[in-house]
Design a protein around this motif. Sequence first.
Motif, PDB file in Angstrom:
ATOM      1  N   CYS A 170       0.979  -1.107  -0.047  1.00  0.00           N
ATOM      2  CA  CYS A 170       0.117  -0.076   0.090  1.00  0.00           C
ATOM      3  C   CYS A 170       0.991   1.347  -0.111  1.00  0.00           C
ATOM      4  O   CYS A 170       1.911   1.559   1.124  1.00  0.00           O
ATOM      5  CB  CYS A 170      -0.718  -0.237   1.337  1.00  0.00           C
ATOM      6  SG  CYS A 170      -1.871   1.545   1.413  1.00  0.00           S
ATOM      7  N   ALA A 188      -4.943   5.986  -7.388  1.00  0.00           N
ATOM      8  CA  ALA A 188      -6.355   5.262  -7.606  1.00  0.00           C
ATOM      9  C   ALA A 188      -5.844   3.977  -8.388  1.00  0.00           C
ATOM     10  O   ALA A 188      -6.205   2.889  -8.166  1.00  0.00           O
ATOM     11  CB  ALA A 188      -7.001   5.969  -8.537  1.00  0.00           C
ATOM     12  N   THR A 190      -2.927   2.299  -8.279  1.00  0.00           N
ATOM     13  CA  THR A 190      -2.302   1.512  -7.680  1.00  0.00           C
ATOM     14  C   THR A 190      -2.907   1.108  -6.439  1.00  0.00           C
ATOM     15  O   THR A 190      -2.160   0.510  -5.337  1.00  0.00           O
ATOM     16  CB  THR A 190      -0.824   2.011  -7.334  1.00  0.00           C
ATOM     17  OG1 THR A 190      -0.851   3.271  -6.758  1.00  0.00           O
ATOM     18  CG2 THR A 190      -0.207   2.080  -8.696  1.00  0.00           C
ATOM     19  N   SER A 191      -4.249   1.547  -6.013  1.00  0.00           N
ATOM     20  CA  SER A 191      -4.881   1.183  -4.686  1.00  0.00           C
ATOM     21  C   SER A 191      -3.978   1.698  -3.613  1.00  0.00           C
ATOM     22  O   SER A 191      -4.081   1.132  -2.519  1.00  0.00           O
ATOM     23  CB  SER A 191      -4.994  -0.352  -4.587  1.00  0.00           C
ATOM     24  OG  SER A 191      -5.893  -0.893  -5.682  1.00  0.00           O
TER      25      SER A 191
END
Length: 383
Positions: A170, A188, A190-191
């Motif tokens: 993350c 967005a 790559t979360s």
Amino acid sequence: MLVQGPGALAEAVRAQGGLLVDRGPLDAVVLDTSGCDSVAALRVLYDALHPAVRLLGAGGRVLLLAAGVPPSPQAAACARAVEGFTRSLAKELGRRGATANCLYLEPGAALDAPLAFFCSERSAYVCGQALHWQAASATARPARRISVVTGAAGGIGAATVRRLAAEGDCVLCVDVPQADAALRALAAETSGEALPLDLTAPGAPAQLAQAVQRAGGADVLVHNAGITRDRSLGRMSAQEWDQVLDLNLRAILAIDAALDAAGALNAAAREICLASISGIAGNAGQANYAASKAGLVGYVAARGQQLAARGSTVNAVAPGFIETAMTHAIPFMVRTVGRRLNSLRQGGRPADVAEAIAFLARPEARGCNGQVLRVCGQSWLGA
Ligand code: NAD
């Protein structure tokens, strides 16, 4: 992969999947010279590699293993001879897109991570380099790794975000508010999370530390944001000096101090600073930039010793000519010459630097601390 050499490390390489073969084309050749302790023993460099380089395929890899803790002055001479040999061989291999690198190994150092990096396409733009690898047990990979990348909106930063996200991280993506749209789009994609923040603004280190704490602390921290304000020293304005030193060096030290004070760097963290070959070799017109990047080289060497007790590491990655907005701003002729002044005779890609960062960020990379890894195709600058 061809594995040869008189040292015990060759056995370990074979255990990692290296096979003895007698025909080409070879993808990789690994030569263990750690047992060399006399000039006569150095003959293995010729005996093993004279035939092997002829079998090496285009884009092949040569990795020389040398004694990280030579037991005698004679062995130390041999180890350094191997490094010099590597740098020369790399200059010969580069025109075929092949590379040669040298790994100094402490007895007991785990080989798998550096072997996987140096013998694969991940090290495509790492050429003619020597890295020291200590004996240190790997640290566990957190179930959900939190990474922080500054200067994330474009170039090397964006490539690094994508590379770390591909490993499941993350990623907290940090860049100036003016880059907000690109930053949010990347987060967005790559979360991850976007944090628009000018790192030179008063209070920015504390703000970043709070955001990192909210995210659960940083397992990986990549100090990538950097700028150039190129001009010869006599013509350079005080502002151009200040801007470069402020972001490239002062902000990084201040961010680390804030993260340390807040306890926002997790145990076994991996920190990577983006230095530059300018900071190693010097470069006309970049006295400000070279000073800032050389400062980082000194910084990681000293901070690495502090972090080691926590199982953490800090290293510098020093790119050469990488195709990004920063280098596209260089005048055409200078840029064209600049990208060819290396053994591979081409510029690198942001993804090449991201691979080196991802390599040093691995839990298994605990054996590499306080060092500089150049990603420069063996640039002639300071080579
Ligand atoms: P780049 O200019 O493409 O990206 C740098 C990023 O940093 C940009 O997104 C920019 O908005 C951000 N940034 C600038 N000021 C900031 C601030 N005050 N706060 C937060 N973010 C800020 O550069 P790049 O080529 O991708 O370089 C990345 C790093 O690699 C830099 O540290 C650079 O010095 C280093 N480097 C690059 C090269 C190369 O050839 N491109 C060579 C050697 C070193």
